[in-house]
Structure formats: C-alpha cells, structure tokens
Design an enzyme around this catalytic site. Structure first.
Site, PDB file in Angstrom:
ATOM      1  N   GLU A   1      -0.081  23.208 -22.156  1.00 38.97           N
ATOM      2  CA  GLU A   1       0.826  22.210 -22.945  1.00 38.97           C
ATOM      3  C   GLU A   1       0.687  22.729 -24.177  1.00 38.97           C
ATOM      4  OE1 GLU A   1      -0.706  18.273 -23.916  1.00 38.97           O
ATOM      5  OE2 GLU A   1      -2.388  18.634 -22.446  1.00 38.97           O
TER       6      GLU A   1
ATOM      7  N   HIS B   1       1.134  18.079 -19.926  1.00 39.09           N
ATOM      8  CA  HIS B   1       0.660  16.932 -20.725  1.00 39.09           C
ATOM      9  C   HIS B   1       0.292  15.733 -19.981  1.00 39.09           C
ATOM     10  CE1 HIS B   1       0.594  14.912 -24.585  1.00 39.09           C
ATOM     11  NE2 HIS B   1       1.574  14.021 -24.281  1.00 39.09           N
TER      12      HIS B   1
ATOM     13  N   SER C   1      -2.329  11.198 -25.576  1.00 33.85           N
ATOM     14  CA  SER C   1      -1.108  11.564 -26.178  1.00 33.85           C
ATOM     15  C   SER C   1      -1.349  10.818 -27.572  1.00 33.85           C
ATOM     16  CB  SER C   1       0.107  11.384 -25.594  1.00 33.85           C
ATOM     17  OG  SER C   1       1.237  12.014 -26.370  1.00 33.85           O
TER      18      SER C   1
END
Length: 318
Positions: A252, A282, A160
């Site tokens: 995602e 995610h 991320s």
C-alpha cells in the site's frame, strides 16, 4: 511469506475495478456527499456475525459540556463483563464511512479479546473539518473514563484516517493530562495528511492513490491547515506514549508513513511494534472473514490487546 492466492485475486480485482475510480474522485464537497451516500447505502448489506450484539449509543453530553457521544457498542453475545474497552475510530478519509461499515473489524475485535468495542460516530469533513473529529474522539474517551472504565483497560484503535485520529487522540491525552490508555493499535494509518511521503512511494496500491488522498486532505484540515500540531503526527513529542502496534500492508501507498511513525515513536522511547504484511492492501484487516492474512493479523492484534490490558484484568480478578 508470499500473499495467498485469495489475497492476490482480490487485490487484482480492486486494482482493475476500484483504483481507477478512487483515483479520479473530485476533491469537492458535492462529490464527497455522493460517495458518502453510496457507501452508507452499501453498508446496510454488510452482515455482522450473529455471535455479537450491536447496541446504539447516544449521550447528549448536556451534563459534561462535551460534544454528544453517539455511535454503537459491539459486544460478544456470550462475553462476560470485562474491566476495559476498545475505543475504535473508523477510517474513511475523514469524509466517509461509519461505525456500521467497520463492523467486520469491530466484531472480530470483541470476539477475539472479550472486550466491548465502542465505535463513536464522529463528525465528518467537509462539513466538520479538523479538529471536530478529534473533539468527538476526546469526548468518547472522557465518556468511558466517567463511567468507571479504568484507563489501564482501554485500548485506542483505528484504521486509515481513523488511525490518524486514534494517534492524534493519544497525543491529545498526553498534552491535556488525561489518564493514559493501555495501548494503541493502528491499521494502515494515514499519518501524513500532506501526503508528501505517500507521493514518493513506489507502490502499486490496489485501492487508493496518494493523489486522491491529497485532494481529500484539503477538505479535512481546519483553519490552521497542515500546520495544526494536532494534525502533524510526525512532529509530536510522543512522551509517555503507551505501547503501540502498527499493521500496514506491504503493497500500500501509506506504508512509508507507517514506517516513519514507527521510527518517530521508537526514537521517543515508545514501545512500538511495526508489522508489514507482505503484498497486502490498505486496511486488509476488514476482510478477516475471507483472507487468511487478515485473520492472522486480527489474532496478532488480539494478542497485543490482551497483553497490554493484562494488569487491568488481574486487578479486577483480585
């Protein structure tokens, strides 16, 4: 391959219980600090496998003049000394999380690769906007080099926002002439902090929304805003980039960003492998102890890391 039953159950639960909350988090410092305290408290409930050791690290950086390097080492209890290391940069939107919250990933990495994993505790926004996290990541990389870890044995990794940071660190290494690492691993990277690509995505992400990501991004960027070339990954030159593995969930909202980065890397001549995991959310890799897809993704990651660090291992064995 269709998502497993367990994967669909978890995604549905997150879509109903977590996504509405995440979509409405206000983008201001007070709410971020509250969320951070909640996540930090919950992280104490996460138990890593007893097959690894977690060792705290704190180097004040007085001699080098670099920012302090703090965080933790995650190593296998039965692991033999290895000629390398994984530098893992945790996610959390640049505002949340810590080395502790990501131990399910870092513990699995060290067990699968036999490499120690260094997880720095980099500074978070809004108190410390970009480029403070990048400065801390560079300091951690320099710290490994100064202690004799060969760059051919170092793999940078992150998820991320940590994926954005790992990619930005790779670019900074190229720009400043530091020795190049052996490889780069990105899990669901947050590539485009402007969120222009994610807002156009037609995805029912069970966890995050582009709207909430954009609110957080405004707290993350520094005085140069989104024009800081170290932030804008898609316009980097990507010269002399090491081999890259990108894993992203098919469901995602950040999938278009991962695909755009893979295209940019490939166009620049980099060896980039993009894996889109059908139906996955995610950073699904963090659930590698319960999701078969996550476990398989971690095995693929270990295969990549073992391959790119093979020269360092061979040299050490000679």
């Amino acid at each position: 391959m269709d998502p497993s039953v367990r994967s669909r159950m978890i995604s549905n639960a997150l879509r109903l219980g977590v996504h509405p909350f995440m979509d409405r988090i206000p983008g201001h410092a007070g709410s971020i600090r509250t969320a951070r305290s909640t996540v930090d408290a919950a992280s104490w409930l996460i138990r890593h496998t007893q097959r690894v050791q977690v060792r705290p690290l704190r180097d004040p950086g007085v001699e080098s003049g670099e920012p302090p390097v703090t965080g933790e080492w995650v190593v296998g209890r039965d692991a033999e000394a290895a000629p390398g290391a994984i530098l893992y940069l945790h996610g959390g939107g640049y505002v949340l999380c810590s080395p502790r919250t990501h131990r399910p990933i870092t513990a699995r990495l060290t067990l699968e690769t036999n490499l120690p994993v260094l997880v720095p505790r980099y500074r978070l926004a809004p108190e410390h906007p970009f480029p403070a996290p990048l400065e801390d990541a560079v300091a951690a990389y320099r710290w490994l080099l100064a202690r004799g870890v060969p760059p051919s044995g170092i793999v940078l990794a992150g998820d991320s926002a940590g994926g954005h940071l790992a990619a930005a660190l790779t670019g900074e290494i190229c720009r400043t002439g530091l020795p190049s690492p052996a490889g780069l691993v990105l899990f669901s990277p947050w590539v485009d902090l402007t969120c222009e690509l994610s807002t156009k995505a037609d995805a029912r992400d069970p966890y995050i929304s582009a709207r909430s990501a954009r609110r957080v991004a405004r707290l993350v960027v520094g005085p140069d805003g989104f024009d800081d070339p170290r932030v804008a990954l898609l316009t980097c030159a990507w010269t002399d980039t090491p081999p890259v593995l990108i894993q992203v969930g098919g469901a995602e909202v950040l999938r278009p960003e991962a695909e755009a980065l893979a295209d940019a890397l490939t166009a620049a001549g980099a060896d980039c492998e993009l894996q889109v995991w059908n139906g996955q959310m995610h950073v699904f890799q963090i659930l590698n102890r319960v999701l078969p897809e996550a476990s398989a993704a971690m095995r693929d990651t270990a295969r990549f890391i073992t391959a790119v660090t093979a020269p360092a291992r061979s040299e050490a064995a000679a």
